[in-house]
Design a protein around this motif. Structure first.
Motif, PDB file in Angstrom:
ATOM      1  N   ALA A 108       0.823  -1.206   0.000  1.00 51.36           N
ATOM      2  CA  ALA A 108       0.000   0.000   0.000  1.00 51.36           C
ATOM      3  C   ALA A 108       0.859   1.259   0.000  1.00 51.36           C
ATOM      4  O   ALA A 108       0.582   2.218  -0.730  1.00 51.36           O
ATOM      5  N   GLN A 109       1.924   1.263   0.783  1.00 52.95           N
ATOM      6  CA  GLN A 109       2.768   2.446   0.848  1.00 52.95           C
ATOM      7  C   GLN A 109       3.594   2.617  -0.418  1.00 52.95           C
ATOM      8  O   GLN A 109       3.860   3.746  -0.844  1.00 52.95           O
ATOM      9  N   THR A 110       3.982   1.526  -1.052  1.00 52.20           N
ATOM     10  CA  THR A 110       4.668   1.628  -2.338  1.00 52.20           C
ATOM     11  C   THR A 110       3.715   2.166  -3.394  1.00 52.20           C
ATOM     12  O   THR A 110       4.104   3.001  -4.226  1.00 52.20           O
ATOM     13  N   SER A 111       2.472   1.723  -3.361  1.00 51.76           N
ATOM     14  CA  SER A 111       1.467   2.247  -4.298  1.00 51.76           C
ATOM     15  C   SER A 111       1.233   3.737  -4.070  1.00 51.76           C
ATOM     16  O   SER A 111       1.099   4.504  -5.032  1.00 51.76           O
ATOM     17  N   ALA A 112       1.179   4.146  -2.810  1.00 52.80           N
ATOM     18  CA  ALA A 112       1.003   5.567  -2.496  1.00 52.80           C
ATOM     19  C   ALA A 112       2.179   6.381  -3.018  1.00 52.80           C
ATOM     20  O   ALA A 112       1.991   7.475  -3.571  1.00 52.80           O
ATOM     21  N   ALA A 113       3.380   5.856  -2.872  1.00 50.96           N
ATOM     22  CA  ALA A 113       4.567   6.559  -3.381  1.00 50.96           C
ATOM     23  C   ALA A 113       4.508   6.672  -4.897  1.00 50.96           C
ATOM     24  O   ALA A 113       4.860   7.710  -5.470  1.00 50.96           O
ATOM     25  N   ALA A 152       7.241  15.847  -1.541  1.00 49.58           N
ATOM     26  CA  ALA A 152       7.293  15.509  -0.117  1.00 49.58           C
ATOM     27  C   ALA A 152       6.456  14.268   0.189  1.00 49.58           C
ATOM     28  O   ALA A 152       6.880  13.386   0.946  1.00 49.58           O
ATOM     29  N   LEU A 153       5.265  14.187  -0.414  1.00 46.25           N
ATOM     30  CA  LEU A 153       4.424  13.000  -0.213  1.00 46.25           C
ATOM     31  C   LEU A 153       5.058  11.753  -0.816  1.00 46.25           C
ATOM     32  O   LEU A 153       4.970  10.658  -0.250  1.00 46.25           O
ATOM     33  N   THR A 154       5.716  11.914  -1.968  1.00 47.09           N
ATOM     34  CA  THR A 154       6.408  10.783  -2.591  1.00 47.09           C
ATOM     35  C   THR A 154       7.514  10.255  -1.683  1.00 47.09           C
ATOM     36  O   THR A 154       7.626   9.042  -1.455  1.00 47.09           O
ATOM     37  N   LEU A 155       8.320  11.155  -1.161  1.00 45.75           N
ATOM     38  CA  LEU A 155       9.425  10.732  -0.288  1.00 45.75           C
ATOM     39  C   LEU A 155       8.917  10.127   1.011  1.00 45.75           C
ATOM     40  O   LEU A 155       9.458   9.116   1.487  1.00 45.75           O
ATOM     41  N   ALA A 156       7.872  10.719   1.584  1.00 43.06           N
ATOM     42  CA  ALA A 156       7.320  10.185   2.836  1.00 43.06           C
ATOM     43  C   ALA A 156       6.759   8.785   2.632  1.00 43.06           C
ATOM     44  O   ALA A 156       7.016   7.873   3.440  1.00 43.06           O
ATOM     45  N   ALA A 157       6.007   8.593   1.567  1.00 40.79           N
ATOM     46  CA  ALA A 157       5.429   7.271   1.304  1.00 40.79           C
ATOM     47  C   ALA A 157       6.523   6.258   0.994  1.00 40.79           C
ATOM     48  O   ALA A 157       6.443   5.101   1.421  1.00 40.79           O
ATOM     49  N   GLY A 158       7.543   6.675   0.273  1.00 43.50           N
ATOM     50  CA  GLY A 158       8.655   5.771  -0.028  1.00 43.50           C
ATOM     51  C   GLY A 158       9.407   5.347   1.227  1.00 43.50           C
ATOM     52  O   GLY A 158       9.774   4.178   1.374  1.00 43.50           O
ATOM     53  N   LEU A 159       9.625   6.287   2.122  1.00 42.31           N
ATOM     54  CA  LEU A 159      10.316   5.943   3.374  1.00 42.31           C
ATOM     55  C   LEU A 159       9.463   5.043   4.259  1.00 42.31           C
ATOM     56  O   LEU A 159       9.985   4.121   4.912  1.00 42.31           O
ATOM     57  N   LEU A 160       8.158   5.281   4.283  1.00 46.76           N
ATOM     58  CA  LEU A 160       7.275   4.383   5.046  1.00 46.76           C
ATOM     59  C   LEU A 160       7.263   2.982   4.443  1.00 46.76           C
ATOM     60  O   LEU A 160       7.237   1.984   5.179  1.00 46.76           O
ATOM     61  N   ILE A 162      -2.466   2.266   8.321  1.00 47.66           N
ATOM     62  CA  ILE A 162      -1.878   3.543   7.925  1.00 47.66           C
ATOM     63  C   ILE A 162      -1.545   3.533   6.441  1.00 47.66           C
ATOM     64  O   ILE A 162      -1.810   4.505   5.723  1.00 47.66           O
ATOM     65  N   GLY A 163      -0.975   2.453   5.958  1.00 48.57           N
ATOM     66  CA  GLY A 163      -0.623   2.361   4.547  1.00 48.57           C
ATOM     67  C   GLY A 163      -1.836   2.459   3.652  1.00 48.57           C
ATOM     68  O   GLY A 163      -1.831   3.171   2.647  1.00 48.57           O
ATOM     69  N   LEU A 164      -2.901   1.750   4.009  1.00 53.79           N
ATOM     70  CA  LEU A 164      -4.117   1.797   3.206  1.00 53.79           C
ATOM     71  C   LEU A 164      -4.751   3.182   3.217  1.00 53.79           C
ATOM     72  O   LEU A 164      -5.153   3.705   2.173  1.00 53.79           O
ATOM     73  N   LEU A 165      -4.830   3.797   4.386  1.00 53.77           N
ATOM     74  CA  LEU A 165      -5.426   5.128   4.474  1.00 53.77           C
ATOM     75  C   LEU A 165      -4.573   6.171   3.760  1.00 53.77           C
ATOM     76  O   LEU A 165      -5.104   7.086   3.119  1.00 53.77           O
ATOM     77  N   PHE A 166      -3.263   6.045   3.856  1.00 50.27           N
ATOM     78  CA  PHE A 166      -2.363   6.972   3.180  1.00 50.27           C
ATOM     79  C   PHE A 166      -2.506   6.846   1.663  1.00 50.27           C
ATOM     80  O   PHE A 166      -2.576   7.850   0.950  1.00 50.27           O
ATOM     81  N   ALA A 167      -2.590   5.622   1.172  1.00 48.58           N
ATOM     82  CA  ALA A 167      -2.758   5.407  -0.267  1.00 48.58           C
ATOM     83  C   ALA A 167      -4.103   5.945  -0.746  1.00 48.58           C
ATOM     84  O   ALA A 167      -4.184   6.591  -1.801  1.00 48.58           O
ATOM     85  N   LEU A 168      -5.162   5.710   0.011  1.00 50.08           N
ATOM     86  CA  LEU A 168      -6.472   6.241  -0.366  1.00 50.08           C
ATOM     87  C   LEU A 168      -6.494   7.764  -0.334  1.00 50.08           C
ATOM     88  O   LEU A 168      -7.099   8.410  -1.193  1.00 50.08           O
ATOM     89  N   GLY A 169      -5.829   8.355   0.646  1.00 46.98           N
ATOM     90  CA  GLY A 169      -5.754   9.807   0.741  1.00 46.98           C
ATOM     91  C   GLY A 169      -5.002  10.421  -0.432  1.00 46.98           C
ATOM     92  O   GLY A 169      -5.450  11.436  -1.002  1.00 46.98           O
ATOM     93  N   ILE A 170      -3.886   9.850  -0.787  1.00 45.71           N
ATOM     94  CA  ILE A 170      -3.110  10.371  -1.912  1.00 45.71           C
ATOM     95  C   ILE A 170      -3.886  10.180  -3.213  1.00 45.71           C
ATOM     96  O   ILE A 170      -3.887  11.059  -4.083  1.00 45.71           O
ATOM     97  N   TYR A 171      -4.564   9.060  -3.357  1.00 46.66           N
ATOM     98  CA  TYR A 171      -5.374   8.829  -4.555  1.00 46.66           C
ATOM     99  C   TYR A 171      -6.484   9.884  -4.650  1.00 46.66           C
ATOM    100  O   TYR A 171      -6.758  10.417  -5.721  1.00 46.66           O
TER     101      TYR A 171
END
Length: 95
Positions: free
Chosen positions: A17-22, A44-52, A80-89
């Motif tokens: 999920a976090q890789t997808s968000a990145a 910034a969102l790309t780097l944060a998701a990549g680090l997560l 967190i990963g799922l919610l972060f990916a949905l938020g970025i989408y």
């Protein structure tokens, strides 16, 4: 299903999920016709998701190599990963 397997699956889901968000954030960063502030925010969102995603990968590796795991943290990372990916989408669709 035992707690170890559930933790490993949750960590795998978190990493995916976090890789997808990145990836989604990186695609939005590369899109043309944006202001510099918007591009910096996507970066910034790309780097944060990549680090997560990297953190989840390392945690998954620790669980697989040594058997050390924490089920609560693994489930929290997956949520967190799922919610972060949905938020970025959702942000990408609005932009």
């Amino acid at each position: 299903m035992n707690p170890y397997l559930l933790a490993v699956l949750a960590l795998l889901l978190a990493a995916i999920a976090q890789t997808s968000a990145a990836w989604i954030a990186a695609e939005s960063f590369w899109r043309k016709g944006q202001g510099s502030g918007s591009r910096r925010s996507w970066l910034a969102l790309t780097l944060a998701a990549g680090l997560l995603a990297l953190h989840s990968g390392y945690t998954l590796e620790l669980a697989l190599r040594t058997g050390l795991y924490d089920l609560r943290q693994a489930i929290l990372a997956a949520l967190i990963g799922l919610l972060f990916a949905l938020g970025i989408y959702g942000l990408r669709r609005q932009a």
